[in-house]
Design a protein around this motif. Structure first.
Motif, PDB file in Angstrom:
ATOM      1  N   THR A  26      25.159  40.530  39.545  1.00 17.67           N
ATOM      2  CA  THR A  26      26.623  40.493  39.558  1.00 17.67           C
ATOM      3  C   THR A  26      27.242  39.128  39.843  1.00 17.67           C
ATOM      4  N   LEU A  27      26.438  38.117  40.179  1.00 15.93           N
ATOM      5  CA  LEU A  27      27.004  36.837  40.607  1.00 15.93           C
ATOM      6  C   LEU A  27      27.943  36.256  39.552  1.00 15.93           C
ATOM      7  N   ASP A  28      27.508  36.206  38.301  1.00 16.12           N
ATOM      8  CA  ASP A  28      28.352  35.622  37.246  1.00 16.12           C
ATOM      9  C   ASP A  28      29.659  36.394  37.096  1.00 16.12           C
ATOM     10  N   ASP A  29      29.589  37.714  37.179  1.00 13.59           N
ATOM     11  CA  ASP A  29      30.800  38.520  37.037  1.00 13.59           C
ATOM     12  C   ASP A  29      31.774  38.270  38.188  1.00 13.59           C
ATOM     13  N   VAL A  30      31.248  38.110  39.401  1.00 14.06           N
ATOM     14  CA  VAL A  30      32.115  37.854  40.553  1.00 14.06           C
ATOM     15  C   VAL A  30      32.808  36.504  40.403  1.00 14.06           C
ATOM     16  N   LEU A  31      32.084  35.497  39.945  1.00 13.85           N
ATOM     17  CA  LEU A  31      32.682  34.169  39.776  1.00 13.85           C
ATOM     18  C   LEU A  31      33.746  34.180  38.676  1.00 13.85           C
ATOM     19  N   VAL A  32      33.464  34.898  37.596  1.00  9.68           N
ATOM     20  CA  VAL A  32      34.456  35.019  36.525  1.00  9.68           C
ATOM     21  C   VAL A  32      35.692  35.757  37.023  1.00  9.68           C
ATOM     22  N   ARG A  33      35.477  36.798  37.817  1.00  7.92           N
ATOM     23  CA  ARG A  33      36.605  37.568  38.349  1.00  7.92           C
ATOM     24  C   ARG A  33      37.445  36.708  39.289  1.00  7.92           C
ATOM     25  N   ALA A  34      36.800  35.819  40.052  1.00 10.45           N
ATOM     26  CA  ALA A  34      37.548  34.919  40.936  1.00 10.45           C
ATOM     27  C   ALA A  34      38.474  34.022  40.128  1.00 10.45           C
ATOM     28  N   ASP A  35      37.985  33.508  39.006  1.00 14.05           N
ATOM     29  CA  ASP A  35      38.823  32.677  38.134  1.00 14.05           C
ATOM     30  C   ASP A  35      39.975  33.486  37.558  1.00 14.05           C
ATOM     31  N   GLU A  36      39.717  34.738  37.177  1.00 15.77           N
ATOM     32  CA  GLU A  36      40.776  35.590  36.624  1.00 15.77           C
ATOM     33  C   GLU A  36      41.865  35.873  37.651  1.00 15.77           C
ATOM     34  N   LEU A  37      41.476  36.051  38.910  1.00 19.19           N
ATOM     35  CA  LEU A  37      42.437  36.343  39.975  1.00 19.19           C
ATOM     36  C   LEU A  37      43.060  35.084  40.562  1.00 19.19           C
ATOM     37  N   GLY A  38      42.530  33.916  40.177  1.00 23.11           N
ATOM     38  CA  GLY A  38      43.039  32.669  40.729  1.00 23.11           C
ATOM     39  C   GLY A  38      42.664  32.459  42.174  1.00 23.11           C
ATOM     40  N   GLN A  39      41.531  33.014  42.593  1.00 22.57           N
ATOM     41  CA  GLN A  39      41.082  32.879  43.978  1.00 22.57           C
ATOM     42  C   GLN A  39      39.904  31.921  44.069  1.00 22.57           C
ATOM     43  N   ASN A  40      39.675  31.445  45.287  1.00 14.83           N
ATOM     44  CA  ASN A  40      38.547  30.569  45.541  1.00 14.83           C
ATOM     45  C   ASN A  40      37.240  31.322  45.302  1.00 14.83           C
ATOM     46  N   ARG A  41      36.335  30.716  44.567  1.00 18.23           N
ATOM     47  CA  ARG A  41      35.085  31.397  44.221  1.00 18.23           C
ATOM     48  C   ARG A  41      34.271  31.760  45.451  1.00 18.23           C
ATOM     49  N   ALA A  42      34.089  30.781  46.358  1.00 16.65           N
ATOM     50  CA  ALA A  42      33.282  31.030  47.558  1.00 16.65           C
ATOM     51  C   ALA A  42      33.917  32.112  48.424  1.00 16.65           C
ATOM     52  N   GLY A  43      35.246  32.081  48.529  1.00 13.59           N
ATOM     53  CA  GLY A  43      35.932  33.068  49.342  1.00 13.59           C
ATOM     54  C   GLY A  43      35.776  34.477  48.796  1.00 13.59           C
ATOM     55  N   LEU A  44      35.942  34.632  47.481  1.00 13.60           N
ATOM     56  CA  LEU A  44      35.805  35.958  46.881  1.00 13.60           C
ATOM     57  C   LEU A  44      34.360  36.438  46.941  1.00 13.60           C
ATOM     58  N   LEU A  45      33.421  35.513  46.774  1.00 16.42           N
ATOM     59  CA  LEU A  45      32.008  35.892  46.869  1.00 16.42           C
ATOM     60  C   LEU A  45      31.667  36.375  48.282  1.00 16.42           C
ATOM     61  N   ALA A  46      32.171  35.668  49.300  1.00 16.17           N
ATOM     62  CA  ALA A  46      31.925  36.087  50.678  1.00 16.17           C
ATOM     63  C   ALA A  46      32.559  37.449  50.949  1.00 16.17           C
ATOM     64  N   LEU A  47      33.760  37.666  50.400  1.00 20.64           N
ATOM     65  CA  LEU A  47      34.431  38.959  50.569  1.00 20.64           C
ATOM     66  C   LEU A  47      33.631  40.075  49.907  1.00 20.64           C
ATOM     67  N   TYR A  48      33.133  39.800  48.716  1.00 16.85           N
ATOM     68  CA  TYR A  48      32.327  40.791  47.991  1.00 16.85           C
ATOM     69  C   TYR A  48      31.055  41.131  48.762  1.00 16.85           C
ATOM     70  N   LEU A  49      30.383  40.103  49.288  1.00 16.55           N
ATOM     71  CA  LEU A  49      29.163  40.357  50.051  1.00 16.55           C
ATOM     72  C   LEU A  49      29.459  41.160  51.316  1.00 16.55           C
ATOM     73  N   GLY A  50      30.612  40.912  51.923  1.00 15.17           N
ATOM     74  CA  GLY A  50      30.990  41.703  53.087  1.00 15.17           C
ATOM     75  C   GLY A  50      31.183  43.167  52.746  1.00 15.17           C
ATOM     76  N   TYR A  51      31.893  43.430  51.658  1.00 16.46           N
ATOM     77  CA  TYR A  51      32.084  44.820  51.226  1.00 16.46           C
ATOM     78  C   TYR A  51      30.756  45.473  50.868  1.00 16.46           C
ATOM     79  N   ARG A  52      29.918  44.759  50.159  1.00 19.52           N
ATOM     80  CA  ARG A  52      28.614  45.319  49.785  1.00 19.52           C
ATOM     81  C   ARG A  52      27.758  45.537  51.033  1.00 19.52           C
ATOM     82  N   GLY A  53      27.894  44.648  52.022  1.00 21.96           N
ATOM     83  CA  GLY A  53      27.122  44.809  53.246  1.00 21.96           C
ATOM     84  C   GLY A  53      27.467  46.100  53.966  1.00 21.96           C
ATOM     85  N   VAL A  54      28.743  46.465  53.971  1.00 20.09           N
ATOM     86  CA  VAL A  54      29.154  47.718  54.611  1.00 20.09           C
ATOM     87  C   VAL A  54      28.516  48.906  53.894  1.00 20.09           C
TER      88      VAL A  54
END
Length: 370
Positions: A26-54
């Protein structure tokens, strides 16, 4: 403290492995989604990993409790701590008392994971369009027409899954379940009305039989029945006992649902209530005891591995496999509850009962004179 540290270490290892497997897909999809949302890539990736961790922790935390306590007790065995304490008068029941304290803490965590934290994390991913949950549970129209049987009628429509759900291209066949098709309502769009139990249909056409049509007494009246357009309505409010929550969370397994809609779907007035709803509700209550039952089993099995300077590696492997079989039994009983082969109560508590039975057997083995 040793039990908590070992369980957290095992859980951390589980998370690292699961994150690595997930990111490979999913890494490539998360990075692409960050660009679509206009968010920082590292920030969205960390958020995604947090949600997946739960989500990962909810699934694997009871197993981590078993392995952690089992390993901690083995380390006490290897360090001769159990021998010294036993010689000083320490009994196995005192060890189990410590494990019960561990069980109270971990059970509370598992309960909150099952009841609140995982549903919130899963639907946060769905709202952001991240990962597998973003694809499976996202709001919007679900592809293809779906069929429902409600109040003796058959409904065919396309489902629009959202906070305020809707139906598109609706066809309601009234009386068909009883073998006597009365009429067919066709609507372009439908949404829940303000009155509970009612839906507001738009662009409605009513097709009905003429009196006496299809009543010749032949072997099948359907083939002799013609429907005629009787009337059209711009809007029409119709009583339809289809809960909005059924469509808002359509095709979402019940154990992922937030608590409030899950309780609503379990109500007696839900004609589409499935066995997975009751199973999910009972499973959340059983979460209070699940990690503790696994921990008690691990603490009871570990001393059987040896005593003093005698340690049998083959026996350790066999005892660890007992924990694996307990995990398999849990998954199987949950699955049987979701499909209705077992009641929700039985499927949720059976695995705990088996783990506690294993603990009792292990304690009896330990109590035998050597």
């Amino acid at each position: 403290g040793a039990h908590l540290k070992a369980a957290l270490l095992v859980m951390t290892m589980f998370l690292i492995i699961a994150w690595a497997i997930d990111l490979a897909q999913t890494l490539d999809d998360v990075l692409v989604r960050a660009d679509e949302l206009g968010q920082n890539r590292a920030g969205l990736l960390a958020l995604y990993l947090g949600y997946r961790g739960v989500d990962i922790a909810t699934r694997l935390f009871p197993v981590a409790c078993f392995i952690g306590v089992f390993a901690a007790e083995l380390m006490r065995l290897f360090g001769r701590e159990t021998v010294i304490l036993s010689a000083a008068g320490w009994s196995p029941r005192q060890t189990l008392a410590v494990v019960c304290m561990f069980a109270a803490m971990t059970g509370s965590v598992q309960f909150m994971l099952e009841r609140w934290w995982r549903p919130a994390a899963v639907f946060a991913q769905a709202d952001l369009g991240l990962g597998g949950y973003g694809r499976r549970f996202a709001s919007g129209e679900i592809e293809g027409h779906r069929w429902f049987v409600v109040d003796g009628n058959v409904l065919r429509a396309r489902v629009v899954r959202d906070t305020t759900p809707a139906l598109a291209d609706l066809e309601l066949y009234r009386g068909v379940v009883a073998g006597d098709l009365k009429d067919v309502l066709v609507a372009g769009h439908a949404e829940p009305a303000e009155r509970p139990g009612f839906w507001r249909l738009e662009d409605v056409a009513l097709w009905s039989r003429l009196p006496g049509d299809g009543e010749s007494g032949g072997e099948s009246s359907y083939s002799q029945t013609s429907l005629y357009l009787i009337s059209r309505y711009p809007t029409l409010e119709l009583h339809l006992p289809l809960l909005p929550e059924t469509l808002s969370y359509y095709d979402v397994p019940a154990f992922y649902l937030p608590q409030e809609p899950l309780e609503r779907l379990s109500a007696p007035d839900n004609p589409l209530k499935g066995p997975d709803v009751d199973a999910a509700l009972w499973r959340r209550w059983a979460a209070l005891l699940l990690p503790g039952a696994y921990a008690l089993l691990g603490a009871s099995l570990a001393p059987i591995a040896g005593s003093g300077r005698i340690v049998a590696p083959a026996r350790i492997v066999v005892l660890a496999l007992c924990g694996y079989f307990a995990l398999v039994a849990t998954k199987v009983s949950w699955a049987m509850g979701e499909i209705g082969a077992l009641s929700g109560f039985t499927s949720s508590w059976l695995s705990i009962a088996l783990a506690l039975a294993g603990t009792l057997i292990a304690q009896r083995v330990l109590a035998r004179p050597h």
